[in-house]
Design an enzyme around this catalytic site. Sequence first.
Site, PDB file in Angstrom:
ATOM      1  N   GLY A 208       0.963  -1.281   0.025  1.00 40.24           N
ATOM      2  CA  GLY A 208       0.013   0.034  -0.068  1.00 40.24           C
ATOM      3  C   GLY A 208       0.916   1.262  -0.045  1.00 40.24           C
ATOM      4  N   ASN A 209       0.217   2.425   0.388  1.00 35.97           N
ATOM      5  CA  ASN A 209       0.966   3.693   0.282  1.00 35.97           C
ATOM      6  C   ASN A 209       0.318   4.581   1.356  1.00 35.97           C
ATOM      7  OD1 ASN A 209      -0.930   5.601  -1.066  1.00 35.97           O
ATOM      8  ND2 ASN A 209      -0.468   4.235  -2.717  1.00 35.97           N
ATOM      9  N   ARG A 210       1.002   5.682   1.732  1.00 34.99           N
ATOM     10  CA  ARG A 210       0.383   6.549   2.891  1.00 34.99           C
ATOM     11  C   ARG A 210      -0.567   7.360   2.411  1.00 34.99           C
ATOM     12  NH1 ARG A 210       4.586   5.307   6.596  1.00 34.99           N
ATOM     13  NH2 ARG A 210       6.523   4.798   5.907  1.00 34.99           N
ATOM     14  N   SER A 211      -1.163   7.459   1.234  1.00 35.45           N
ATOM     15  CA  SER A 211      -2.125   8.217   0.831  1.00 35.45           C
ATOM     16  C   SER A 211      -3.153   8.256   2.236  1.00 35.45           C
ATOM     17  CB  SER A 211      -2.735   7.971  -0.686  1.00 35.45           C
ATOM     18  OG  SER A 211      -3.930   8.676  -0.670  1.00 35.45           O
ATOM     19  N   ALA A 276      -3.617   7.728  -5.199  1.00 36.63           N
ATOM     20  CA  ALA A 276      -2.372   7.262  -5.305  1.00 36.63           C
ATOM     21  C   ALA A 276      -2.459   5.815  -5.382  1.00 36.63           C
ATOM     22  CB  ALA A 276      -1.573   7.410  -3.894  1.00 36.63           C
TER      23      ALA A 276
END
Length: 401
Positions: A208-211, A276
Site C-alpha cells: 500500500g502507500n501512505r495516502s 495514489a
Amino acid sequence: MSLKNKHILLGITGGIAAYKCAHLVRLLIKQGALVKVVMTKSAEGFVTAKTLSVLSKSEVVTDFFDTNNNWNNHVALAEWADAMIIAPLTANTLAKFATGICDNIVTACYLSARSKVFVAPTMDLDMYQHPTTANNLEVLKKNHTFIIPAESGELASGLVGEGRMAEPENIIAFVSHYFENDLPLIGKKVLVNAGPTYEAIDPVRFIGNRSSGKMGVAIADEFAKAGADVTLVLGPSHQKPTEQSVNVIKVESAQEMFTACNAAFATSDVVILSAAVADYKPKEISDLKIKKKEGDLTLDLIKTTDILETLGKQKKHQVLAGFALETNNLIDYAKEKISKKNLDFIVANSATETGSGFGVDTNKITIIDKHNKLYNFELKSKQEVAKDIVHFAINYLKTHE
Ligand code: CTP
C-alpha cells in the site's frame, strides 16, 4: 433550478402563517433539500413540532435544552445551514433581529448564521406599514438578510392588504434564485478518485502507500457543493465526504479502482483522479498466508493498469485532470504527465515540502494546464485547496465548452 442537497434551516416564529410551514417543509423536501426546523414557543401554538419533525425527517428544536436537559447547539445548527429561512417572521422577532436580542433558539440561530438568511415577514396591515417595521427591515437588509416581501390579500384580522407571508412556492422560488449563481455545476457529472490502493500479497498482507484520501474527498465535497452529481471512487481510507449527495464507491485494489472509474467515465463531464494508485502489484496472490522460511523472500511485481492514461485515451468531451506527487523535478515531471496521459490540467504537489503531500491537513499546489501555463497557490488547508481546484475546473469548463 432546485434546492437539491441544500441544507435549509427553517426558523418558525409565532404568526398564524406558521401553519403554512408544514407545506413549505414538504416542498423543500420534495426538492431534495435537507431540512432542519427550529421554532419559538409561540410558533408551537400554530403548528406542532411533531408534524414538522415527521415532514422534515429530523428532530425539531424548540429550546436551548431538550427534555433531557441536553444542550441544543445553535451554533452547530447555524453552521450546518447553507441557507436559513425565517418564515413567518413576526414583528416581534423582526425587532429582536434588528436589535440583537437573543432570547430563544430562533434568535440565537439568526445571530450565529454564517449562511445567507432569508426572512418572510408577516403581520397585520397597520403593523406592516408602521415606520418601525420599515426601519427594522432596513436594518436587516443592511446586515445582509434577504427580505422575501409580504404579499397582499385577506389578513387574519379581516383587513385586506399587504402583510401576508409569501406563499411557500414563492419563498422557494425566491431562495432558489439566490442559489443559482452558487451552483455553477448543476446538471454536471463529476468523477473523482481518492485514497491509496492495496495490492494483496496473501490473505493478510498487502502493498500500500501512505495516502490518506483527504485531498480527493475534499475535492468531491467541493464539487457537490457546486451542484455537481459526484461519484467518488475511494480506496481504503477512513475519510468520508461530508456532502451526503456524493455517491461513494469503495474499492481496494488498483484493478477494482480502474473498473469503477472506467464504468463511470463515459457519462462524466469532469474527471479528477487524485488517488495514489499502486504502479505495481504482486504477480501472484497466495491463497494461504505465506509462512516465514529460511533466507529472504523475493516478490515478483507486475504493472497495474494506469487508470488515468487509459481514460485519457478514451477521452471525448470530458475535462480530465490528474495529480502529480513528486519528490523532485515537480514541474517537469508533471508537464510530462499532461501529454503522456492526455490531460486538460494537472495538479502538482510536492511529497517532501513542509505542509504538502500525504497525511497532512494542508497542501501547496501548482496547477499546470495543457498549454503548460502555471498557476501557483499558497499553502492552505486541503479543503481550501479543493475549492481552488473546483474553481479552476469551473473556469476551465466555461472557457472550453
Ligand atoms: N495514476 C493512475 N493509475 C496508476 C498510476 C497513476 O490513474 N496506475 C494516476 C494518479 O491517480 C495521478 C497520476 O496518474 O493522477 C499521476 O500519478 P503518479 O503516481 O504521480 O505518476 P505515475 O504515472 O504513477 O508515474 P511515477 O510514479 O513514475 O511518477
